[in-house]
Design a protein around this motif. Structure first.
Motif, PDB file in Angstrom:
ATOM      1  N   UNK A 189       0.818  -1.216   0.000  1.00 18.85           N
ATOM      2  CA  UNK A 189       0.000   0.000   0.000  1.00 18.85           C
ATOM      3  C   UNK A 189       0.852   1.266   0.000  1.00 18.85           C
ATOM      4  N   UNK A 190       2.048   1.204   0.533  1.00 21.61           N
ATOM      5  CA  UNK A 190       2.938   2.372   0.480  1.00 21.61           C
ATOM      6  C   UNK A 190       3.875   2.314  -0.715  1.00 21.61           C
ATOM      7  N   UNK A 191       4.179   1.110  -1.198  1.00 22.64           N
ATOM      8  CA  UNK A 191       5.110   0.993  -2.317  1.00 22.64           C
ATOM      9  C   UNK A 191       4.490   1.401  -3.652  1.00 22.64           C
ATOM     10  N   UNK A 192       3.215   1.110  -3.873  1.00 24.10           N
ATOM     11  CA  UNK A 192       2.588   1.481  -5.148  1.00 24.10           C
ATOM     12  C   UNK A 192       2.548   3.003  -5.313  1.00 24.10           C
ATOM     13  N   UNK A 193       2.113   3.777  -4.317  1.00 19.65           N
ATOM     14  CA  UNK A 193       2.204   5.236  -4.469  1.00 19.65           C
ATOM     15  C   UNK A 193       3.649   5.717  -4.620  1.00 19.65           C
ATOM     16  N   UNK A 194       4.592   5.061  -3.959  1.00 19.91           N
ATOM     17  CA  UNK A 194       6.002   5.443  -4.090  1.00 19.91           C
ATOM     18  C   UNK A 194       6.498   5.182  -5.510  1.00 19.91           C
ATOM     19  N   UNK A 218      11.150   3.817 -15.335  1.00 22.44           N
ATOM     20  CA  UNK A 218       9.917   4.578 -15.591  1.00 22.44           C
ATOM     21  C   UNK A 218       8.931   3.763 -16.410  1.00 22.44           C
ATOM     22  N   UNK A 219       9.432   3.032 -17.395  1.00 19.77           N
ATOM     23  CA  UNK A 219       8.554   2.175 -18.203  1.00 19.77           C
ATOM     24  C   UNK A 219       7.919   1.102 -17.330  1.00 19.77           C
ATOM     25  N   UNK A 220       8.730   0.462 -16.520  1.00 14.02           N
ATOM     26  CA  UNK A 220       8.226  -0.582 -15.619  1.00 14.02           C
ATOM     27  C   UNK A 220       7.260   0.012 -14.591  1.00 14.02           C
ATOM     28  N   UNK A 221       7.568   1.204 -14.092  1.00 19.03           N
ATOM     29  CA  UNK A 221       6.694   1.863 -13.119  1.00 19.03           C
ATOM     30  C   UNK A 221       5.357   2.212 -13.758  1.00 19.03           C
ATOM     31  N   UNK A 240       5.743  -4.737  -8.720  1.00 19.40           N
ATOM     32  CA  UNK A 240       6.246  -3.721  -7.786  1.00 19.40           C
ATOM     33  C   UNK A 240       7.692  -4.035  -7.401  1.00 19.40           C
ATOM     34  N   UNK A 241       7.983  -5.284  -7.119  1.00 19.17           N
ATOM     35  CA  UNK A 241       9.334  -5.680  -6.734  1.00 19.17           C
ATOM     36  C   UNK A 241      10.324  -5.427  -7.869  1.00 19.17           C
ATOM     37  N   UNK A 242       9.957  -5.788  -9.089  1.00 26.23           N
ATOM     38  CA  UNK A 242      10.824  -5.549 -10.240  1.00 26.23           C
ATOM     39  C   UNK A 242      11.092  -4.057 -10.422  1.00 26.23           C
ATOM     40  N   UNK A 243      10.042  -3.266 -10.306  1.00 30.78           N
ATOM     41  CA  UNK A 243      10.186  -1.820 -10.467  1.00 30.78           C
ATOM     42  C   UNK A 243      11.099  -1.240  -9.394  1.00 30.78           C
ATOM     43  N   UNK A 244      10.921  -1.677  -8.163  1.00 36.80           N
ATOM     44  CA  UNK A 244      11.755  -1.175  -7.057  1.00 36.80           C
ATOM     45  C   UNK A 244      13.227  -1.524  -7.286  1.00 36.80           C
TER      46      UNK A 244
END
Length: 122
Positions: A11-16, A31-34, A68-72
């Motif tokens: 819930x905090x990582x998606x807005x981040x 940015x593409x992955x995000x 989300x994990x890949x993007x982070x």
């Protein structure tokens, strides 16, 4: 880490991730992955529809956290920590503090509604 802790972290990582998408310091591939991650998180359409028993929730439990994990991992750590700190202040008393982040989703649904009305009446 329990499922509840993972859900709260998500819930905090998606807005981040969304905030990192807007930062110029974020690499292009991140940015593409995000963008894909945020679009998938906000999309009402799932790869596997939720009405299919058990499999319908696989995308919510596996695919979204994997995105989300890949993007982070693609975002530099210091930039993502900065984004995570900014995202903590987005929700205030259960309401979105910066309501204008919802505008792209509202615009999308208005466009879909426009297309439906156009098909029905013309």
């Amino acid at each position: 880490m329990t499922m509840k802790e993972r859900a709260n972290k998500l819930k905090t990582d998606i807005p981040a991730v969304y905030i990192a998408l807007k930062k110029k310091e974020t690499p292009t591939i991140a940015k593409v992955c995000a963008a894909i991650t945020v679009a998938y998180a906000l999309s009402p359409i799932d790869l596997i529809p939720d009405f299919i028993p058990v499999l319908g929730y696989v995308d919510d439990v596996v695919i979204l956290p994997a995105l989300v994990t890949l993007t982070i991992k693609l975002i530099p750590r210091d930039i993502f920590e900065q984004c995570r700190n900014e995202s903590k202040g987005l929700w205030q008393d259960g309401k979105l503090k910066k309501w204008y982040y919802a505008l792209p989703l509202i615009a999308f649904w208005c466009f879909i509604l426009y297309l439906i009305v156009k098909v029905i009446w013309f």
